[in-house]
Write a protein that holds these residues in place. Structure first.
Motif, mmCIF file in Angstrom:
data_model
loop_
_atom_site.group_PDB
_atom_site.id
_atom_site.type_symbol
_atom_site.label_atom_id
_atom_site.label_comp_id
_atom_site.label_asym_id
_atom_site.label_seq_id
_atom_site.Cartn_x
_atom_site.Cartn_y
_atom_site.Cartn_z
ATOM 1 N N GLU A 35 0.824 -1.204 0.000
ATOM 2 C CA GLU A 35 0.000 0.000 0.000
ATOM 3 C C GLU A 35 0.865 1.265 0.000
ATOM 4 O O GLU A 35 0.563 2.227 -0.709
ATOM 5 C CB GLU A 35 -0.928 -0.004 1.216
ATOM 6 C CG GLU A 35 -1.984 -1.092 1.146
ATOM 7 C CD GLU A 35 -2.704 -1.331 2.459
ATOM 8 O OE1 GLU A 35 -3.866 -1.778 2.391
ATOM 9 O OE2 GLU A 35 -2.126 -1.095 3.544
ATOM 10 N N VAL A 36 1.956 1.242 0.777
ATOM 11 C CA VAL A 36 2.855 2.397 0.819
ATOM 12 C C VAL A 36 3.468 2.635 -0.555
ATOM 13 O O VAL A 36 3.462 3.761 -1.063
ATOM 14 C CB VAL A 36 3.978 2.206 1.863
ATOM 15 C CG1 VAL A 36 4.990 3.343 1.786
ATOM 16 C CG2 VAL A 36 3.402 2.105 3.274
ATOM 17 N N LEU A 37 3.982 1.574 -1.162
ATOM 18 C CA LEU A 37 4.650 1.715 -2.459
ATOM 19 C C LEU A 37 3.674 2.069 -3.579
ATOM 20 O O LEU A 37 4.060 2.717 -4.552
ATOM 21 C CB LEU A 37 5.429 0.443 -2.782
ATOM 22 C CG LEU A 37 6.607 0.178 -1.832
ATOM 23 C CD1 LEU A 37 7.170 -1.212 -2.052
ATOM 24 C CD2 LEU A 37 7.674 1.244 -1.975
ATOM 25 N N LYS A 38 2.421 1.685 -3.441
ATOM 26 C CA LYS A 38 1.415 2.098 -4.427
ATOM 27 C C LYS A 38 1.128 3.590 -4.285
ATOM 28 O O LYS A 38 1.018 4.313 -5.273
ATOM 29 C CB LYS A 38 0.131 1.288 -4.240
ATOM 30 C CG LYS A 38 -0.930 1.609 -5.263
ATOM 31 C CD LYS A 38 -2.160 0.732 -5.094
ATOM 32 C CE LYS A 38 -3.215 1.108 -6.123
ATOM 33 N NZ LYS A 38 -4.445 0.341 -5.940
ATOM 34 N N ALA A 39 1.025 4.056 -3.040
ATOM 35 C CA ALA A 39 0.755 5.479 -2.798
ATOM 36 C C ALA A 39 1.979 6.349 -3.066
ATOM 37 O O ALA A 39 1.849 7.495 -3.498
ATOM 38 C CB ALA A 39 0.282 5.685 -1.353
ATOM 39 N N TYR A 40 3.160 5.802 -2.808
ATOM 40 C CA TYR A 40 4.424 6.543 -2.945
ATOM 41 C C TYR A 40 5.412 5.685 -3.738
ATOM 42 O O TYR A 40 6.300 5.055 -3.163
ATOM 43 C CB TYR A 40 4.989 6.894 -1.567
ATOM 44 C CG TYR A 40 4.017 7.669 -0.711
ATOM 45 C CD1 TYR A 40 3.803 9.023 -0.944
ATOM 46 C CD2 TYR A 40 3.298 7.050 0.300
ATOM 47 C CE1 TYR A 40 2.899 9.742 -0.179
ATOM 48 C CE2 TYR A 40 2.395 7.770 1.074
ATOM 49 C CZ TYR A 40 2.200 9.107 0.831
ATOM 50 O OH TYR A 40 1.306 9.817 1.587
ATOM 51 N N PRO A 41 5.270 5.622 -5.060
ATOM 52 C CA PRO A 41 6.060 4.693 -5.880
ATOM 53 C C PRO A 41 7.565 4.938 -5.893
ATOM 54 O O PRO A 41 8.321 4.067 -6.313
ATOM 55 C CB PRO A 41 5.468 4.842 -7.279
ATOM 56 C CG PRO A 41 4.535 5.978 -7.246
ATOM 57 C CD PRO A 41 4.282 6.345 -5.837
ATOM 58 N N LYS A 42 8.033 6.086 -5.433
ATOM 59 C CA LYS A 42 9.478 6.337 -5.409
ATOM 60 C C LYS A 42 10.155 5.741 -4.181
ATOM 61 O O LYS A 42 11.368 5.819 -4.033
ATOM 62 C CB LYS A 42 9.763 7.838 -5.459
ATOM 63 C CG LYS A 42 9.404 8.464 -6.788
ATOM 64 C CD LYS A 42 9.794 9.916 -6.823
ATOM 65 C CE LYS A 42 9.483 10.527 -8.169
ATOM 66 N NZ LYS A 42 9.896 11.928 -8.245
ATOM 67 N N GLY A 43 9.385 5.117 -3.297
ATOM 68 C CA GLY A 43 9.952 4.525 -2.084
ATOM 69 C C GLY A 43 10.723 3.249 -2.372
ATOM 70 O O GLY A 43 10.449 2.546 -3.344
ATOM 71 N N GLU A 44 11.699 2.969 -1.515
ATOM 72 C CA GLU A 44 12.503 1.749 -1.616
ATOM 73 C C GLU A 44 12.638 1.136 -0.231
ATOM 74 O O GLU A 44 12.816 1.847 0.757
ATOM 75 C CB GLU A 44 13.887 2.057 -2.165
ATOM 76 C CG GLU A 44 13.884 2.558 -3.588
ATOM 77 C CD GLU A 44 15.294 2.799 -4.120
ATOM 78 O OE1 GLU A 44 16.272 2.563 -3.385
ATOM 79 O OE2 GLU A 44 15.397 3.229 -5.271
ATOM 80 N N ILE A 45 12.568 -0.193 -0.175
ATOM 81 C CA ILE A 45 12.748 -0.893 1.090
ATOM 82 C C ILE A 45 14.233 -1.042 1.356
ATOM 83 O O ILE A 45 14.989 -1.513 0.503
ATOM 84 C CB ILE A 45 12.055 -2.262 1.068
ATOM 85 C CG1 ILE A 45 10.552 -2.081 0.869
ATOM 86 C CG2 ILE A 45 12.357 -3.042 2.347
ATOM 87 C CD1 ILE A 45 9.783 -3.368 0.696
ATOM 88 N N HIS A 46 14.646 -0.607 2.547
ATOM 89 C CA HIS A 46 16.049 -0.699 2.961
ATOM 90 C C HIS A 46 16.124 -1.167 4.395
ATOM 91 O O HIS A 46 15.187 -1.007 5.171
ATOM 92 C CB HIS A 46 16.739 0.676 2.888
ATOM 93 C CG HIS A 46 16.973 1.161 1.507
ATOM 94 N ND1 HIS A 46 17.955 0.644 0.710
ATOM 95 C CD2 HIS A 46 16.348 2.104 0.773
ATOM 96 C CE1 HIS A 46 17.932 1.265 -0.459
ATOM 97 N NE2 HIS A 46 16.957 2.149 -0.448
ATOM 98 N N GLY A 47 17.286 -1.688 4.749
ATOM 99 C CA GLY A 47 17.594 -1.951 6.144
ATOM 100 C C GLY A 47 18.148 -0.667 6.733
ATOM 101 O O GLY A 47 17.960 0.422 6.196
ATOM 102 N N SER A 48 18.831 -0.791 7.858
ATOM 103 C CA SER A 48 19.401 0.381 8.518
ATOM 104 C C SER A 48 20.784 0.049 9.041
ATOM 105 O O SER A 48 21.027 -1.056 9.533
ATOM 106 C CB SER A 48 18.513 0.819 9.678
ATOM 107 O OG SER A 48 19.132 1.847 10.420
ATOM 108 N N ASP A 49 21.702 1.005 8.950
ATOM 109 C CA ASP A 49 23.025 0.834 9.542
ATOM 110 C C ASP A 49 23.002 1.139 11.031
ATOM 111 O O ASP A 49 23.934 0.845 11.749
ATOM 112 C CB ASP A 49 24.045 1.744 8.838
ATOM 113 C CG ASP A 49 24.333 1.262 7.425
ATOM 114 O OD1 ASP A 49 24.240 0.048 7.177
ATOM 115 O OD2 ASP A 49 24.650 2.106 6.571
ATOM 116 N N ILE A 50 21.924 1.773 11.491
ATOM 117 C CA ILE A 50 21.763 2.083 12.913
ATOM 118 C C ILE A 50 20.641 1.197 13.421
ATOM 119 O O ILE A 50 19.499 1.353 13.027
ATOM 120 C CB ILE A 50 21.403 3.569 13.127
ATOM 121 C CG1 ILE A 50 22.482 4.445 12.517
ATOM 122 C CG2 ILE A 50 21.205 3.866 14.599
ATOM 123 C CD1 ILE A 50 22.129 5.907 12.481
ATOM 124 N N GLY A 51 20.950 0.266 14.273
ATOM 125 C CA GLY A 51 19.943 -0.690 14.716
ATOM 126 C C GLY A 51 19.699 -1.702 13.619
ATOM 127 O O GLY A 51 20.449 -1.808 12.660
#
Length: 109
Positions: free
Chosen positions: A48-64
């Motif tokens: 749903e997030v990526l449909k509403a905001y298609p420029k988003g990318e799933i990433h991990g984090s270097d902090i935590g």
């Protein structure tokens, strides 16, 4: 660092402010009552997030070890209910992603 919570009149927490020495570092929306203009909030799926905001990318984090949907040109993160070992996902981590199973746990600004 210190946290300050914002609650509704019934006492349910809506958001948290992370601050240090009087400076707000992050505002985290944690209540499903609060949504973006596109209807995205806590409990929304990554799909749903990526449909509403298609420029988003799933990433991990270097902090935590959190994972989020982030944007190159926006300072907003949709934190997800999954953890990865670093910012760039391994091929195994990418293969394990099911956007319909990933849920937003907070919106961090």
């Amino acid at each position: 660092f210190e946290y300050l919570g914002l609650s509704d009149p019934a006492g349910a927490e809506l958001a948290r402010f992370l601050y240090d020495d009087g400076e707000v570092l992050t505002i985290s929306v944690i209540s499903p009552k609060c949504k973006t203009a596109s209807g995205i909030g806590v409990g929304s799926t990554a799909t749903e997030v990526l449909k509403a905001y298609p420029k988003g990318e799933i990433h991990g984090s270097d902090i935590g070890d959190m994972a989020s949907i982030s944007f190159e040109d926006l300072n907003v993160f949709f934190v997800l209910n999954v953890k990865f070992g670093g910012y760039d996902l391994t091929p195994e981590e990418e293969a394990s992603i099911d956007p319909d199973a990933l849920k937003v746990t907070e919106i961090a600004l």
